[in-house]
Design a protein around this motif. Structure first.
Motif, PDB file in Angstrom:
ATOM      1  N   ALA A 147     -10.447  -2.554 -15.689  1.00  0.00           N
ATOM      2  CA  ALA A 147     -11.698  -3.310 -15.830  1.00  0.00           C
ATOM      3  C   ALA A 147     -12.660  -2.618 -16.790  1.00  0.00           C
ATOM      4  N   SER A 148     -12.643  -1.271 -16.807  1.00  0.00           N
ATOM      5  CA  SER A 148     -13.582  -0.540 -17.676  1.00  0.00           C
ATOM      6  C   SER A 148     -13.066  -0.396 -19.106  1.00  0.00           C
ATOM      7  N   SER A 149     -11.831  -0.855 -19.362  1.00  0.00           N
ATOM      8  CA  SER A 149     -11.261  -0.703 -20.705  1.00  0.00           C
ATOM      9  C   SER A 149     -11.690  -1.840 -21.641  1.00  0.00           C
ATOM     10  N   GLY A 150     -12.415  -2.823 -21.108  1.00  0.00           N
ATOM     11  CA  GLY A 150     -12.858  -3.952 -21.935  1.00  0.00           C
ATOM     12  C   GLY A 150     -11.804  -5.022 -22.102  1.00  0.00           C
ATOM     13  N   ALA A 151     -10.716  -4.910 -21.346  1.00  0.00           N
ATOM     14  CA  ALA A 151      -9.594  -5.832 -21.515  1.00  0.00           C
ATOM     15  C   ALA A 151      -9.897  -7.249 -21.012  1.00  0.00           C
ATOM     16  N   THR A 152     -10.964  -7.382 -20.216  1.00  0.00           N
ATOM     17  CA  THR A 152     -11.257  -8.699 -19.642  1.00  0.00           C
ATOM     18  C   THR A 152     -12.169  -9.553 -20.511  1.00  0.00           C
ATOM     19  N   SER A 153     -12.774  -8.956 -21.530  1.00  0.00           N
ATOM     20  CA  SER A 153     -13.818  -9.674 -22.278  1.00  0.00           C
ATOM     21  C   SER A 153     -13.298 -10.883 -23.058  1.00  0.00           C
ATOM     22  N   MET A 154     -12.021 -10.885 -23.425  1.00  0.00           N
ATOM     23  CA  MET A 154     -11.473 -11.972 -24.241  1.00  0.00           C
ATOM     24  C   MET A 154     -10.920 -13.140 -23.420  1.00  0.00           C
ATOM     25  N   LEU A 155     -10.819 -12.964 -22.101  1.00  0.00           N
ATOM     26  CA  LEU A 155     -10.181 -13.991 -21.262  1.00  0.00           C
ATOM     27  C   LEU A 155     -10.752 -15.397 -21.454  1.00  0.00           C
ATOM     28  N   PRO A 156     -12.086 -15.570 -21.385  1.00  0.00           N
ATOM     29  CA  PRO A 156     -12.620 -16.933 -21.486  1.00  0.00           C
ATOM     30  C   PRO A 156     -12.297 -17.619 -22.812  1.00  0.00           C
ATOM     31  N   LYS A 157     -12.092 -16.829 -23.893  1.00  0.00           N
ATOM     32  CA  LYS A 157     -11.796 -17.423 -25.204  1.00  0.00           C
ATOM     33  C   LYS A 157     -10.408 -18.044 -25.257  1.00  0.00           C
ATOM     34  N   PHE A 158      -9.483 -17.466 -24.499  1.00  0.00           N
ATOM     35  CA  PHE A 158      -8.089 -17.874 -24.645  1.00  0.00           C
ATOM     36  C   PHE A 158      -7.518 -18.600 -23.426  1.00  0.00           C
ATOM     37  N   VAL A 159      -8.209 -18.525 -22.281  1.00  0.00           N
ATOM     38  CA  VAL A 159      -7.693 -19.170 -21.069  1.00  0.00           C
ATOM     39  C   VAL A 159      -8.793 -20.033 -20.451  1.00  0.00           C
ATOM     40  N   ASP A 160      -8.574 -21.346 -20.410  1.00  0.00           N
ATOM     41  CA  ASP A 160      -9.543 -22.266 -19.797  1.00  0.00           C
ATOM     42  C   ASP A 160      -9.338 -22.333 -18.284  1.00  0.00           C
ATOM     43  N   ASP A 161     -10.434 -22.490 -17.546  1.00  0.00           N
ATOM     44  CA  ASP A 161     -10.380 -22.671 -16.089  1.00  0.00           C
ATOM     45  C   ASP A 161      -9.489 -21.637 -15.410  1.00  0.00           C
ATOM     46  N   MET A 162      -9.649 -20.397 -15.831  1.00  0.00           N
ATOM     47  CA  MET A 162      -8.820 -19.307 -15.327  1.00  0.00           C
ATOM     48  C   MET A 162      -8.842 -19.223 -13.804  1.00  0.00           C
ATOM     49  N   GLU A 163     -10.041 -19.444 -13.222  1.00  0.00           N
ATOM     50  CA  GLU A 163     -10.186 -19.254 -11.778  1.00  0.00           C
ATOM     51  C   GLU A 163      -9.335 -20.236 -10.964  1.00  0.00           C
ATOM     52  N   LEU A 164      -9.052 -21.412 -11.556  1.00  0.00           N
ATOM     53  CA  LEU A 164      -8.257 -22.412 -10.835  1.00  0.00           C
ATOM     54  C   LEU A 164      -6.756 -22.207 -11.039  1.00  0.00           C
ATOM     55  N   LYS A 165      -6.398 -21.593 -12.171  1.00  0.00           N
ATOM     56  CA  LYS A 165      -4.975 -21.499 -12.538  1.00  0.00           C
ATOM     57  C   LYS A 165      -4.310 -20.187 -12.149  1.00  0.00           C
ATOM     58  N   LEU A 166      -5.089 -19.251 -11.640  1.00  0.00           N
ATOM     59  CA  LEU A 166      -4.584 -17.892 -11.463  1.00  0.00           C
ATOM     60  C   LEU A 166      -3.292 -17.825 -10.649  1.00  0.00           C
ATOM     61  N   GLY A 167      -3.206 -18.633  -9.607  1.00  0.00           N
ATOM     62  CA  GLY A 167      -2.012 -18.632  -8.763  1.00  0.00           C
ATOM     63  C   GLY A 167      -0.760 -19.113  -9.473  1.00  0.00           C
ATOM     64  N   ASN A 168      -0.923 -19.774 -10.635  1.00  0.00           N
ATOM     65  CA  ASN A 168       0.241 -20.317 -11.352  1.00  0.00           C
ATOM     66  C   ASN A 168       0.930 -19.290 -12.237  1.00  0.00           C
ATOM     67  N   PHE A 169       0.323 -18.115 -12.414  1.00  0.00           N
ATOM     68  CA  PHE A 169       0.844 -17.166 -13.403  1.00  0.00           C
ATOM     69  C   PHE A 169       1.778 -16.103 -12.827  1.00  0.00           C
ATOM     70  N   ASP A 170       1.895 -16.032 -11.522  1.00  0.00           N
ATOM     71  CA  ASP A 170       2.726 -14.974 -10.933  1.00  0.00           C
ATOM     72  C   ASP A 170       3.659 -15.538  -9.863  1.00  0.00           C
ATOM     73  N   PRO A 171       4.881 -15.941 -10.204  1.00  0.00           N
ATOM     74  CA  PRO A 171       5.491 -15.821 -11.534  1.00  0.00           C
ATOM     75  C   PRO A 171       5.240 -17.088 -12.372  1.00  0.00           C
ATOM     76  N   CYS A 172       5.549 -16.977 -13.670  1.00  0.00           N
ATOM     77  CA  CYS A 172       5.542 -18.144 -14.551  1.00  0.00           C
ATOM     78  C   CYS A 172       6.646 -17.962 -15.598  1.00  0.00           C
ATOM     79  N   THR A 173       6.952 -19.022 -16.324  1.00  0.00           N
ATOM     80  CA  THR A 173       8.034 -18.947 -17.319  1.00  0.00           C
ATOM     81  C   THR A 173       7.502 -19.290 -18.708  1.00  0.00           C
ATOM     82  N   ILE A 174       8.174 -18.776 -19.719  1.00  0.00           N
ATOM     83  CA  ILE A 174       7.787 -19.057 -21.097  1.00  0.00           C
ATOM     84  C   ILE A 174       9.042 -19.000 -21.969  1.00  0.00           C
TER      85      ILE A 174
END
Length: 362
Positions: A147-174
């Motif tokens: 959290a202190s590395s600044g890694a979270t600052s770009m999330l809103p730019k690249f992921v919409d509605d992150m708070e609703l989708k979080l459960g879909n990413f672990d696991p997910c396929t690509i």
């Protein structure tokens, strides 16, 4: 020899701003010079987190090799378990001494918090996050350095509605084609989360990568980031309540834990318009699992057992909480209690050394 580190940082920060085109044109000029003068260049090494192909990096510099997924470089950007055990014994022993752990317990904790990255389907060697691991060993403390590395600052730019989708990413396929060659601006949320370190390779089958969270540190940081958006409160407003909830759960103080939970949940389903399309019970499950994940508990939603499906299992150091949620118009606490008794939801955890608490929530 030319080394360019974090080439993508200005591109990330200028993305979706009026400065992005000017930024990319500078890059094109630089890369064109690198290409034109390659007779003077013995070695060119360019690193970055996210991949921006629209700046013509790979067409202008078409003699570059992308080594991101190559098996021989799978451990180049981190520290392997073998290296940890070989090079950091005194630091691990010091951490173990402070925390009252054995050496092996300290290694297991460090592994759960900071290990778990894989960068090649052909070489699934586990890699620790070096930034977090070295900080933890220097401080003799397991903290969330992500959290202190600044890694979270770009999330809103690249992921919409992150708070609703979080459960879909672990696991997910690509698709292999997407993860290995696509531009971060058009590859979807999964691609950005992989490239920025929130997801890692868990497996590979027939042209499809299976992704998931690498470790506890990243998972907690992600849930902590989205919690204010879900509860519609500022980070400052919920910090104190979150810490009180965590302490209460660690101590098994249920009245205090329920008070904190109510304070965090109050009015959320009604005021958060994004949740409107979800089933009411599903909304509460999402809000509660996000809260528990954000404070650092181990959470499993809709856990399948032989007799049915448990709504939620929340684990702390000393307790396992088995939760059944029921709306008041669907039987409430009585129905939830009866379901847990009839289907023996606490039974699978009897062998666990921790105390098991079955909790009906209306």
């Amino acid at each position: 020899a030319i080394l360019i580190d974090e080439y993508d940082s200005p591109l990330q920060h200028s993305w979706k701003t009026p400065h992005h085109e000017a930024c990319t044109s500078i890059y094109r000029e630089v890369f064109a010079i690198l290409k034109a003068d390659d007779k003077y260049e013995k070695f060119v090494f360019i690193t970055g987190i996210t991949k921006f192909t629209q700046i013509s990096l790979f067409s202008v510099l078409n003699n570059l090799s992308n080594i991101s997924f190559e098996p021989e470089y799978a451990a180049i950007c981190g520290i392997t378990k073998e290296e940890v055990l070989m090079d950091f014994k005194p630091e691990i022993n010091r951490l173990a001494e402070y925390e009252g752990w054995t050496f092996d317990e300290a290694v297991a904790q460090l592994t759960a918090y900071y290990d778990g990255y894989h960068f090649s389907r052909r070489n699934m060697v586990d890699v620790f996050n070096p930034f977090s691991l070295i900080n933890a060993l220097a401080d003799s403390d397991l903290k969330n350095y992500w959290a202190s590395s600044g890694a979270t600052s770009m999330l809103p730019k690249f992921v919409d509605d992150m708070e609703l989708k979080l459960g879909n990413f672990d696991p997910c396929t690509i698709l292999r084609q997407t993860i290995e060659t696509s531009d971060v601006t058009g590859g979807g949320a999964e691609l950005f989360l992989y490239q920025s370190g929130y997801l890692t390779i868990k497996g590979y089958q027939m042209g499809v990568y299976i992704l998931g969270f690498p470790n506890n540190e990243v998972k907690q940081a992600l849930y902590e980031t989205v919690l204010p958006a879900l509860t519609l409160r500022s980070n400052g407003d919920i910090q104190s309540t979150q810490s009180s909830l965590f302490l209460s759960l660690q101590l098994g103080n249920l009245p205090e834990a329920m008070k904190c939970l109510k304070a965090l949940i109050a009015d959320v389903p009604y005021s958060n318009k994004k949740l409107a399309s979800m089933d009411m019970e599903e909304r509460y499950r999402l809000i509660m699992s996000t809260i528990f994940n954000a404070i650092g508990c181990r959470v499993e939603v809709e856990k399948m057992i032989a007799t049915g499906r448990i709504d939620m299992v929340v684990e702390t150091t000393n307790f396992v909480y088995v939760l059944e949620l029921k709306l008041s118009n669907n039987g409430g606490i009585d129905a939830a209690t009866e379901q847990m008794r009839a289907k023996q939801y606490a039974e699978p955890f009897k062998a666990d050394k921790r105390k098991v608490i079955a909790l009906a929530i209306e």
